[in-house]
Design a protein around this motif. Structure first.
Motif, mmCIF file in Angstrom:
data_model
loop_
_atom_site.group_PDB
_atom_site.id
_atom_site.type_symbol
_atom_site.label_atom_id
_atom_site.label_comp_id
_atom_site.label_asym_id
_atom_site.label_seq_id
_atom_site.Cartn_x
_atom_site.Cartn_y
_atom_site.Cartn_z
ATOM 1 N N GLN A 166 0.845 -1.193 0.000
ATOM 2 C CA GLN A 166 0.000 0.000 0.000
ATOM 3 C C GLN A 166 0.885 1.249 0.000
ATOM 4 O OE1 GLN A 166 -3.781 0.285 0.523
ATOM 5 N NE2 GLN A 166 -3.391 -1.626 -0.561
ATOM 6 N N THR A 167 0.434 2.296 -0.653
ATOM 7 C CA THR A 167 1.203 3.530 -0.658
ATOM 8 C C THR A 167 1.310 4.124 0.740
ATOM 9 O OG1 THR A 167 1.215 5.821 -1.439
ATOM 10 C CG2 THR A 167 -0.919 4.752 -1.281
ATOM 11 N N SER A 168 2.405 4.818 0.995
ATOM 12 C CA SER A 168 2.621 5.435 2.316
ATOM 13 C C SER A 168 1.602 6.528 2.606
ATOM 14 C CB SER A 168 4.035 6.013 2.397
ATOM 15 O OG SER A 168 4.262 6.951 1.356
ATOM 16 N N ARG A 169 0.877 6.996 1.581
ATOM 17 C CA ARG A 169 -0.161 8.008 1.805
ATOM 18 C C ARG A 169 -1.323 7.450 2.620
ATOM 19 N NH1 ARG A 169 0.101 8.222 -3.821
ATOM 20 N NH2 ARG A 169 -2.113 7.736 -3.959
ATOM 21 N N TYR A 170 -1.496 6.116 2.613
ATOM 22 C CA TYR A 170 -2.684 5.512 3.211
ATOM 23 C C TYR A 170 -2.407 4.769 4.512
ATOM 24 C CZ TYR A 170 -4.718 6.448 -1.403
ATOM 25 O OH TYR A 170 -5.161 7.049 -2.544
ATOM 26 N N THR A 171 -1.250 4.994 5.132
ATOM 27 C CA THR A 171 -0.997 4.360 6.422
ATOM 28 C C THR A 171 -1.979 4.895 7.459
ATOM 29 O OG1 THR A 171 0.661 6.053 6.935
ATOM 30 C CG2 THR A 171 1.448 3.993 5.935
ATOM 31 N N LEU A 172 -2.195 4.104 8.509
ATOM 32 C CA LEU A 172 -3.122 4.553 9.544
ATOM 33 C C LEU A 172 -2.510 5.678 10.367
ATOM 34 C CD1 LEU A 172 -5.904 4.083 10.807
ATOM 35 C CD2 LEU A 172 -4.823 2.481 12.391
ATOM 36 N N GLY A 173 -1.227 5.532 10.725
ATOM 37 C CA GLY A 173 -0.526 6.576 11.466
ATOM 38 C C GLY A 173 0.343 7.414 10.551
ATOM 39 N N ALA A 174 1.367 8.036 11.141
ATOM 40 C CA ALA A 174 2.243 8.903 10.361
ATOM 41 C C ALA A 174 3.045 8.127 9.331
ATOM 42 C CB ALA A 174 3.184 9.671 11.294
ATOM 43 N N ASP A 175 3.321 6.852 9.611
ATOM 44 C CA ASP A 175 4.122 6.062 8.680
ATOM 45 C C ASP A 175 3.841 4.588 8.916
ATOM 46 O OD1 ASP A 175 6.333 5.381 6.830
ATOM 47 O OD2 ASP A 175 6.983 7.429 7.251
ATOM 48 N N ARG A 176 4.562 3.738 8.165
ATOM 49 C CA ARG A 176 4.411 2.296 8.334
ATOM 50 C C ARG A 176 4.916 1.876 9.711
ATOM 51 N NH1 ARG A 176 6.326 2.801 2.805
ATOM 52 N NH2 ARG A 176 4.604 2.303 1.392
ATOM 53 N N THR A 177 4.438 0.726 10.170
ATOM 54 C CA THR A 177 4.779 0.258 11.509
ATOM 55 C C THR A 177 6.230 -0.180 11.595
ATOM 56 O OG1 THR A 177 4.094 -1.994 10.963
ATOM 57 C CG2 THR A 177 2.416 -0.530 11.908
ATOM 58 N N LEU A 178 6.717 -0.297 12.829
ATOM 59 C CA LEU A 178 8.085 -0.759 13.081
ATOM 60 C C LEU A 178 8.302 -2.162 12.527
ATOM 61 C CD1 LEU A 178 10.112 -0.298 16.330
ATOM 62 C CD2 LEU A 178 9.747 -2.610 15.475
ATOM 63 N N ALA A 179 7.324 -3.056 12.695
ATOM 64 C CA ALA A 179 7.473 -4.438 12.221
ATOM 65 C C ALA A 179 7.547 -4.494 10.698
ATOM 66 C CB ALA A 179 6.318 -5.298 12.743
ATOM 67 N N THR A 180 6.692 -3.740 10.008
ATOM 68 C CA THR A 180 6.754 -3.708 8.549
ATOM 69 C C THR A 180 8.095 -3.168 8.077
ATOM 70 O OG1 THR A 180 4.365 -3.446 8.295
ATOM 71 C CG2 THR A 180 5.737 -2.687 6.476
ATOM 72 N N THR A 181 8.586 -2.113 8.720
ATOM 73 C CA THR A 181 9.875 -1.530 8.348
ATOM 74 C C THR A 181 10.999 -2.553 8.495
ATOM 75 O OG1 THR A 181 9.088 0.642 9.093
ATOM 76 C CG2 THR A 181 11.468 0.376 8.813
ATOM 77 N N PHE A 182 10.915 -3.425 9.490
ATOM 78 C CA PHE A 182 11.949 -4.436 9.710
ATOM 79 C C PHE A 182 11.899 -5.553 8.671
ATOM 80 C CE2 PHE A 182 13.301 -8.492 11.527
ATOM 81 C CZ PHE A 182 14.577 -8.191 11.986
ATOM 82 N N PHE A 183 10.715 -6.057 8.361
ATOM 83 C CA PHE A 183 10.597 -7.260 7.530
ATOM 84 C C PHE A 183 10.474 -6.980 6.029
ATOM 85 C CE2 PHE A 183 9.093 -9.085 11.591
ATOM 86 C CZ PHE A 183 9.888 -10.221 11.639
ATOM 87 N N ARG A 184 9.951 -5.883 5.635
ATOM 88 C CA ARG A 184 9.575 -5.663 4.233
ATOM 89 C C ARG A 184 10.778 -5.707 3.296
ATOM 90 N NH1 ARG A 184 11.435 -1.111 2.142
ATOM 91 N NH2 ARG A 184 11.680 0.817 3.352
ATOM 92 N N PRO A 185 10.547 -6.113 2.031
ATOM 93 C CA PRO A 185 11.557 -5.914 0.996
ATOM 94 C C PRO A 185 11.559 -4.454 0.557
ATOM 95 C CG PRO A 185 9.632 -6.979 0.081
ATOM 96 C CD PRO A 185 9.380 -6.828 1.566
#
Length: 488
Positions: free
Chosen positions: A221-240
């Motif tokens: 999903q685009t960063s424009r549509y995150t629930l908070g200010a940005d993606r979560t800590l867990a997503t930031t750790f695991f994502r490609p």
């Protein structure tokens, strides 16, 4: 005089005849004419003569007759009976395009079959204030390195996007170019996402270019549509991350969507061919929406009247090798241990050993719910690092890390004011890191195009680090973010 008025009445008010009559009258009354009249021998008494102006009257009538005849010879429409002159506008061809606002400024053709080209220009901007109060000034990672943990109090443009999109030659031949600008990335201006797409049907659109390795739901999903200010800590750790490749997106049924991707690697955005190994990354993400359209993002900004559900999962696999110069490439540096240490950091897994090859397997499962302004979403991550090789041919044990996030939101004012809370965590062989956050979203115009977000996050032993999100590996403390996302 009566006969003269009769001529005007019969022939209409023709200004050319009036003008010529006045010219004739002026000519007769001029000094030269007066002298000519004065020199004329006197007429004998008793002879019948016209009044003194009879010659002028005859001349006027002759001129009127001449003008009338000329008028009859003019092409139809050039001199109207009401004495106005009509100029017909030249006939021009219909313009090929017209401008319109449609999620961006769009130049759209009147006839897409005759002129198959459309261009939309959009601007996205994420302006953010970041404040961080640390618990400790430093931290020691698994490799024995001391990491400095800074406090923060600053403004940044975390993400700026100048986007060009549309189609050319055929409506099914699309293009997209996303130029990124920011004050936090190593390259302040760079192409971020670019591709050419070929739409075959609803079941398949084929893309070629620079795109996201799908991997996880919140990342896709685009960063424009995150629930908070940005993606979560867990997503930031695991994502490609982003790589050049080929991918397909489509719907196999009204409720089933998918993305499949083959590319250069896990994270090759800034790499040249000489920096790459010879291994591709393979990734797929599928989702099912059994009760109808779930919509984009995680907030229920659409205010679904009935329950909307999204269920999905993803799988990503790649092999990572060092480059020919024995230097780890960027695609390897995004892989971290659960305490935030880079996997390829010397001594990270064993003293005197540096990892130079490994396999990555990432599996994710996600769930989303929306109804009447309320939303819930969650994702679970499982990652295996296998076939780990170190310098000197050292074989190292496989590693398994897992994590999750949960988040929920509720609109206090429908489509406008939303409160939210979320938490995420990462656990592995080297410890656990987590976050808990709460905040609000204010949709300025009751739509997603302008959103003000404020969130407060408590971070414990962050395993993630990424300049745009604001996480720093090893940090513990309180993070405050306030930002305005605009896109139009």
């Amino acid at each position: 005089m009566r006969r003269k008025h009769g001529h005007f009445a019969n022939r209409g008010r023709r200004w050319p005849s009036v003008l010529l009559a006045l010219v004739a009258l002026w000519t007769y009354a001029s000094p030269a004419q007066s002298q000519q009249v004065a020199l004329t021998p006197p007429v004998p008494a008793g002879d019948a003569v016209d009044p003194p102006l009879s010659d002028a009257m005859r001349r006027i009538e002759q001129l009127e007759q001449t003008v009338f005849e000329l008028q009859q010879r003019q092409p139809t429409g050039m001199i109207e009976e009401d004495a106005s002159i009509c100029f017909e506008a030249p006939v021009t061809e219909h313009p090929s395009h017209y401008p319109i606002y449609d999620t961006g400024w769009t130049l759209r053709p009147y006839d897409a079959e005759k002129t198959p080209f459309e261009l939309t220009i959009g601007l996205h901007n994420q302006f953010r204030y970041t404040g961080f109060s640390r618990d400790e000034a430093s931290d020691v990672d698994a490799a024995g390195n001391v990491r400095s943990i800074p406090n923060r109090n600053d403004f940044d443009v975390n993400r700026g996007r100048l986007v060009f999109s549309g189609y050319a030659l055929d409506k099914d031949l699309g293009f997209y170019a996303n130029i990124d600008y920011s004050t936090v990335a190593s390259n302040s201006i760079q192409p971020l996402l670019t591709w050419i797409s070929f739409r075959q049907s609803d079941a398949l659109t084929l893309y070629m270019g620079l795109g996201k390795v799908p991997g996880t739901w919140e990342w896709q999903q685009t960063s424009r549509y995150t629930l908070g200010a940005d993606r979560t800590l867990a997503t930031t750790f695991f994502r490609p991350s982003i790589s050049a490749g080929v991918w397909g997106i489509g719907k196999l049924a009204d409720t089933l969507s998918y993305t499949v991707y083959v590319g250069n690697g896990l994270n090759t955005l800034s790499l040249q061919s000489s920096d790459l190994d010879t291994n591709f990354v393979y990734s797929a993400l599928a989702s099912w929406e059994p009760l109808g359209d779930f919509g984009v993002g995680f907030s229920d900004q659409e205010h679904h009247q009935d329950l909307a559900i999204r269920i999905g999962h993803g799988l990503t696999q790649t092999r990572n090798d060092s480059t020919s110069s024995d230097q780890s490439g960027a695609e390897q540096t995004v892989v971290r241990l659960s305490d935030g240490t880079r996997l390829v950091e010397p001594n990270a897994l064993a003293s005197g050993v540096t990892v130079n090859a490994f396999d990555v397997w990432l599996y994710t499962v996600h769930l989303g719910l929306k109804k009447q302004g309320y939303s819930f979403s969650s994702e679970v991550f499982m990652r295996w690092l296998r076939n780990i090789e170190g310098t000197g041919g050292t074989q190292l044990e496989s590693l398994f890390d897992n994590g999750f996030y949960v988040q929920g939101g509720a609109f206090m004012i429908p489509k406008k004011l939303e409160l939210f809370a979320r938490g995420s965590a990462v656990t592995g062989n080297f410890g656990t890191g987590s976050e808990v956050a709460a905040g609000l979203n204010w949709h300025l115009f009751e739509q997603r195009s302008a959103r003000l977000t404020l969130d407060l996050t408590d971070i414990r032993d962050s395993p993630a680090e990424q300049s745009r999100t604001g996480y720093v590996a090893g940090e513990s403390g309180t993070l405050v973010r306030m930002q305005l996302w605009t896109f139009f």
